[in-house]
Design a protein around this motif. Structure first.
Motif, PDB file in Angstrom:
ATOM      1  N   ALA A 143       0.760  -1.082  -0.127  1.00  0.00           N
ATOM      2  CA  ALA A 143       0.019   0.039  -0.007  1.00  0.00           C
ATOM      3  C   ALA A 143       0.950   0.976   0.042  1.00  0.00           C
ATOM      4  O   ALA A 143       1.292   1.845   1.081  1.00  0.00           O
ATOM      5  CB  ALA A 143      -0.773  -0.072   1.174  1.00  0.00           C
ATOM      6  N   ALA A 144       1.272   1.640  -1.142  1.00  0.00           N
ATOM      7  CA  ALA A 144       2.461   2.611  -1.349  1.00  0.00           C
ATOM      8  C   ALA A 144       2.005   3.938  -0.738  1.00  0.00           C
ATOM      9  O   ALA A 144       3.151   4.565  -0.207  1.00  0.00           O
ATOM     10  CB  ALA A 144       2.845   2.784  -2.974  1.00  0.00           C
ATOM     11  N   ASP A 145       0.862   4.369  -0.618  1.00  0.00           N
ATOM     12  CA  ASP A 145       0.439   5.757  -0.008  1.00  0.00           C
ATOM     13  C   ASP A 145       0.748   5.759   1.381  1.00  0.00           C
ATOM     14  O   ASP A 145       0.806   7.005   1.995  1.00  0.00           O
ATOM     15  CB  ASP A 145      -0.821   6.084  -0.505  1.00  0.00           C
ATOM     16  CG  ASP A 145      -0.990   6.444  -2.125  1.00  0.00           C
ATOM     17  OD1 ASP A 145       0.300   6.688  -2.537  1.00  0.00           O
ATOM     18  OD2 ASP A 145      -1.945   6.602  -2.365  1.00  0.00           O
ATOM     19  N   ILE A 146       0.575   4.628   1.953  1.00  0.00           N
ATOM     20  CA  ILE A 146       0.929   4.617   3.816  1.00  0.00           C
ATOM     21  C   ILE A 146       2.290   4.985   3.795  1.00  0.00           C
ATOM     22  O   ILE A 146       2.617   5.188   5.099  1.00  0.00           O
ATOM     23  CB  ILE A 146       0.334   3.421   4.017  1.00  0.00           C
ATOM     24  CG1 ILE A 146      -1.159   3.358   3.789  1.00  0.00           C
ATOM     25  CG2 ILE A 146       0.766   3.228   5.463  1.00  0.00           C
ATOM     26  CD1 ILE A 146      -1.801   2.246   4.511  1.00  0.00           C
ATOM     27  N   LEU A 147       3.170   4.415   3.197  1.00  0.00           N
ATOM     28  CA  LEU A 147       4.598   4.181   3.384  1.00  0.00           C
ATOM     29  C   LEU A 147       5.186   5.602   4.145  1.00  0.00           C
ATOM     30  O   LEU A 147       5.663   5.382   5.422  1.00  0.00           O
ATOM     31  CB  LEU A 147       5.545   3.922   2.267  1.00  0.00           C
ATOM     32  CG  LEU A 147       5.680   2.477   2.178  1.00  0.00           C
ATOM     33  CD1 LEU A 147       6.573   2.159   0.732  1.00  0.00           C
ATOM     34  CD2 LEU A 147       6.513   1.759   3.062  1.00  0.00           C
ATOM     35  N   ASN A 148       4.914   6.598   3.559  1.00  0.00           N
ATOM     36  CA  ASN A 148       5.437   7.953   4.020  1.00  0.00           C
ATOM     37  C   ASN A 148       4.381   8.930   4.208  1.00  0.00           C
ATOM     38  O   ASN A 148       4.633  10.177   4.342  1.00  0.00           O
ATOM     39  CB  ASN A 148       6.487   8.587   3.197  1.00  0.00           C
ATOM     40  CG  ASN A 148       7.731   7.760   2.941  1.00  0.00           C
ATOM     41  OD1 ASN A 148       8.536   7.163   3.907  1.00  0.00           O
ATOM     42  ND2 ASN A 148       8.005   7.222   1.573  1.00  0.00           N
ATOM     43  N   ARG A 149       3.415   8.373   4.582  1.00  0.00           N
ATOM     44  CA  ARG A 149       2.000   9.443   4.981  1.00  0.00           C
ATOM     45  C   ARG A 149       2.110  10.114   6.165  1.00  0.00           C
ATOM     46  O   ARG A 149       1.754  11.475   6.118  1.00  0.00           O
ATOM     47  CB  ARG A 149       0.798   8.560   4.845  1.00  0.00           C
ATOM     48  CG  ARG A 149      -0.414   9.342   5.105  1.00  0.00           C
ATOM     49  CD  ARG A 149      -1.614   8.577   4.669  1.00  0.00           C
ATOM     50  NE  ARG A 149      -2.007   7.620   5.587  1.00  0.00           N
ATOM     51  CZ  ARG A 149      -3.033   6.881   5.277  1.00  0.00           C
ATOM     52  NH1 ARG A 149      -3.766   6.804   4.140  1.00  0.00           N
ATOM     53  NH2 ARG A 149      -3.517   5.800   6.089  1.00  0.00           N
ATOM     54  N   ASP A 150       3.084   9.654   7.251  1.00  0.00           N
ATOM     55  CA  ASP A 150       3.207  10.399   8.384  1.00  0.00           C
ATOM     56  C   ASP A 150       4.662  10.622   8.407  1.00  0.00           C
ATOM     57  O   ASP A 150       5.527   9.727   8.276  1.00  0.00           O
ATOM     58  CB  ASP A 150       2.826   9.353   9.776  1.00  0.00           C
ATOM     59  CG  ASP A 150       3.177  10.045  11.089  1.00  0.00           C
ATOM     60  OD1 ASP A 150       4.114  11.159  11.121  1.00  0.00           O
ATOM     61  OD2 ASP A 150       2.190  10.198  11.845  1.00  0.00           O
ATOM     62  N   PRO A 151       4.989  11.858   8.180  1.00  0.00           N
ATOM     63  CA  PRO A 151       6.393  12.246   8.020  1.00  0.00           C
ATOM     64  C   PRO A 151       7.451  11.941   9.302  1.00  0.00           C
ATOM     65  O   PRO A 151       8.723  11.775   9.158  1.00  0.00           O
ATOM     66  CB  PRO A 151       6.399  13.761   7.820  1.00  0.00           C
ATOM     67  CG  PRO A 151       5.162  14.099   8.264  1.00  0.00           C
ATOM     68  CD  PRO A 151       4.308  13.036   8.103  1.00  0.00           C
ATOM     69  N   SER A 152       6.748  11.555  10.352  1.00  0.00           N
ATOM     70  CA  SER A 152       7.425  11.321  11.591  1.00  0.00           C
ATOM     71  C   SER A 152       7.921   9.970  11.795  1.00  0.00           C
ATOM     72  O   SER A 152       8.655   9.486  12.645  1.00  0.00           O
ATOM     73  CB  SER A 152       6.854  11.711  12.965  1.00  0.00           C
ATOM     74  OG  SER A 152       5.543  10.939  13.135  1.00  0.00           O
ATOM     75  N   PHE A 153       7.219   8.962  10.958  1.00  0.00           N
ATOM     76  CA  PHE A 153       7.228   7.428  11.067  1.00  0.00           C
ATOM     77  C   PHE A 153       7.034   6.567   9.964  1.00  0.00           C
ATOM     78  O   PHE A 153       5.848   6.523   9.480  1.00  0.00           O
ATOM     79  CB  PHE A 153       6.412   6.804  12.198  1.00  0.00           C
ATOM     80  CG  PHE A 153       6.541   5.546  12.564  1.00  0.00           C
ATOM     81  CD1 PHE A 153       7.599   5.165  13.272  1.00  0.00           C
ATOM     82  CD2 PHE A 153       5.905   4.569  11.984  1.00  0.00           C
ATOM     83  CE1 PHE A 153       7.781   3.911  13.780  1.00  0.00           C
ATOM     84  CE2 PHE A 153       5.787   3.281  12.540  1.00  0.00           C
ATOM     85  CZ  PHE A 153       6.994   2.971  13.357  1.00  0.00           C
ATOM     86  N   GLN A 155       5.889   3.719   7.543  1.00  0.00           N
ATOM     87  CA  GLN A 155       5.041   2.749   8.115  1.00  0.00           C
ATOM     88  C   GLN A 155       5.451   1.481   7.054  1.00  0.00           C
ATOM     89  O   GLN A 155       4.455   1.144   6.411  1.00  0.00           O
ATOM     90  CB  GLN A 155       3.457   3.101   7.938  1.00  0.00           C
ATOM     91  CG  GLN A 155       3.096   4.155   8.895  1.00  0.00           C
ATOM     92  CD  GLN A 155       1.959   4.632   9.040  1.00  0.00           C
ATOM     93  OE1 GLN A 155       0.895   3.740   9.728  1.00  0.00           O
ATOM     94  NE2 GLN A 155       1.424   5.794   8.524  1.00  0.00           N
ATOM     95  N   TRP A 156       6.487   0.800   7.358  1.00  0.00           N
ATOM     96  CA  TRP A 156       6.877  -0.346   6.336  1.00  0.00           C
ATOM     97  C   TRP A 156       5.641  -1.470   6.846  1.00  0.00           C
ATOM     98  O   TRP A 156       5.381  -2.115   5.996  1.00  0.00           O
ATOM     99  CB  TRP A 156       7.970  -0.532   6.508  1.00  0.00           C
ATOM    100  CG  TRP A 156       8.938   0.278   5.713  1.00  0.00           C
ATOM    101  CD1 TRP A 156       9.648   1.257   6.344  1.00  0.00           C
ATOM    102  CD2 TRP A 156       9.525   0.122   4.427  1.00  0.00           C
ATOM    103  NE1 TRP A 156      10.468   1.884   5.221  1.00  0.00           N
ATOM    104  CE2 TRP A 156      10.385   1.397   4.229  1.00  0.00           C
ATOM    105  CE3 TRP A 156       9.094  -0.368   3.211  1.00  0.00           C
ATOM    106  CZ2 TRP A 156      10.921   1.757   3.004  1.00  0.00           C
ATOM    107  CZ3 TRP A 156       9.849  -0.306   2.149  1.00  0.00           C
ATOM    108  CH2 TRP A 156      10.761   0.888   1.873  1.00  0.00           C
ATOM    109  N   ALA A 157       6.023  -1.841   8.103  1.00  0.00           N
ATOM    110  CA  ALA A 157       4.970  -3.075   8.360  1.00  0.00           C
ATOM    111  C   ALA A 157       3.398  -2.652   7.959  1.00  0.00           C
ATOM    112  O   ALA A 157       2.962  -3.702   7.462  1.00  0.00           O
ATOM    113  CB  ALA A 157       5.314  -3.213   9.789  1.00  0.00           C
ATOM    114  N   ARG A 158       2.926  -1.681   8.348  1.00  0.00           N
ATOM    115  CA  ARG A 158       1.619  -1.410   7.965  1.00  0.00           C
ATOM    116  C   ARG A 158       1.371  -1.755   6.181  1.00  0.00           C
ATOM    117  O   ARG A 158       0.470  -2.276   5.904  1.00  0.00           O
ATOM    118  CB  ARG A 158       1.051  -0.179   8.469  1.00  0.00           C
ATOM    119  CG  ARG A 158      -0.276  -0.152   8.116  1.00  0.00           C
ATOM    120  CD  ARG A 158      -1.069   1.451   9.021  1.00  0.00           C
ATOM    121  NE  ARG A 158      -2.260   1.179   8.420  1.00  0.00           N
ATOM    122  CZ  ARG A 158      -3.048   2.709   8.366  1.00  0.00           C
ATOM    123  NH1 ARG A 158      -2.608   3.874   8.750  1.00  0.00           N
ATOM    124  NH2 ARG A 158      -4.143   2.703   8.028  1.00  0.00           N
TER     125      ARG A 158
END
Length: 261
Positions: A143-153, A155-158
Motif C-alpha cells: 500500500a504505497a501511499d501509507i509508507l511515508n504518509r506520516d513524516p515522523s514514522f 510505516q513499512w510494516a503496515r
C-alpha cells in the motif's frame, strides 16, 4: 532439482514433491525427516496452499543496484529490512481484494524468496547454503501511499501487511543456484519486470548470514530479497499478476479494487 508444495485434500493438510501435475505425498517434516507415503495425487484434485507457514517474513529494501541507481539511492553498507505480518500470506491462485481501510495506490513487487530449512544463528556466509531449504516466488504487495504518509514514522510494516499482501509459491524449489535466476513480473499480460538475481547487493547466502546475526532464523521463515526496476501500480478494476522465475515456477494472483463485502 526438487519442488515442494503444501496442499489441502479431504480436509487435511499435507505436503510433497510435484512434477508436472503429479504430487508425491510425503509424511514427516518438510524441513526435517520425511519420506514418500506411496500415495500420488493430481494437482487438480487438491487445494494448493502457500508452500510453508513462515514464523516470520523479512523483506528487503534497496537490495538491487539497478533500482538504487534509478532512485539515486546509495548502496547500503548493511541490509535494510522490515518485518511483514504472517497473516498477509496468500497462496498461488488467491484473489486479493483492496483493504476496507485503504483507498490509495497498491503496487506489485516481484521478488525471489528464500525459505530457511535449518535453524540459523550467527552463521557464516560459507555455512548459509546448508541452512537454506530452497527458493520461491514472492509478490510483496504494498500500500504505497501509507509508507511515508506520516513524516515522523515510515510505516513499512503496515503498508506491507494487509491480509493477502504476501502471496508466495506455488512451490519451493531446492537444488538450484539462485545467482543464475531472473525474476519476471507480468501485469495484465504485459511484462513489467525482468531483472537478474546477480544484481543483488546482498546475495542470498550473504543475506542469510547477516540476518542470522540480528535474529535467529527458523525453518520455514521467508526472506523476500527485495525488488528491482519496474514496480508499478495495479490500476485496473481486476488485475492479473504473475511472478515467474525459471526453475521455480509461476505465482499467479489477482488483485481486485473492490473491497470485500
Amino acid at each position: 532439482m526438487t519442488k515442494w508444495v503444501r496442499f489441502r485434500a479431504g480436509g487435511a493438510i499435507g505436503f510433497g514433491t510435484i512434477a508436472h501435475s503429479d504430487i508425491t505425498v510425503h509424511d514427516g517434516d518438510m524441513f526435517g525427516a520425511n519420506k514418500p507415503t506411496g500415495q500420488t495425487l493430481q494437482l487438480g484434485d487438491v487445494e494448493l496452499l502457500a508452500p510453508c507457514a513462515p514464523g516470520k517474513i523479512i523483506g528487503l529494501w534497496n537490495n538491487f543496484r539497478a533500482l538504487a541507481a534509478k532512485l539515486n539511492q546509495s548502496i547500503p553498507p548493511e541490509p535494510l529490512y522490515f518485518l511483514k505480518a504472517t497473516t498477509s500470506v496468500a497462496a498461488h491462485g488467491t484473489v486479493v481484494s483492496r483493504p476496507v481501510s485503504y483507498d490509495g495506490k497498491v503496487v506489485y513487487e516481484g521478488e525471489l524468496g528464500i525459505v530457511i530449512g535449518k535453524r540459523a544463528s550467527n552463521i557464516s556466509e560459507a555455512d548459509a547454503a546448508s541452512h537454506i531449504f530452497g527458493y520461491t516466488c514472492v509478490n510483496d504487495i504494498t500500500a504505497a501511499d501509507i509508507l511515508n504518509r506520516d513524516p515522523s514514522f515510515p510505516q513499512w510494516a503496515r503498508a506491507k501487511s494487509f491480509d493477502g499482501f504476501g502471496p508466495f509459491g506455488p512451490a519451493i524449489a531446492t537444488g538450484l543456484d539462485p545467482q543464475t535466476l531472473s525474476i519476471r513480473t507480468i501485469l495484465n499480460g504485459a511484462e513489467r519486470q525482468n531483472y537478474p538475481v546477480a544484481d543483488m547487493i546482498f546475495a542470498p547466502h550473504k543475506l542469510v548470514s547477516l540476518l542470522s546475526h540480528d535474529m535467529t532464523l527458523e525453518p520455514g521463515d521467508l526472506i523476500c530479497c527485495g525488488t528491482s526496476v519496474g514496480v508499478g501500480v495495479m490500476k485496473e478494476a481486476s488485475n492479473s499478476v504473475t511472478i515467474a522465475i525459471e526453475g521455480i515456477g509461476e505465482l499467479h494472483n489477482e488483485f481486485h479494487q473492490a473491497v470485500k463485502g
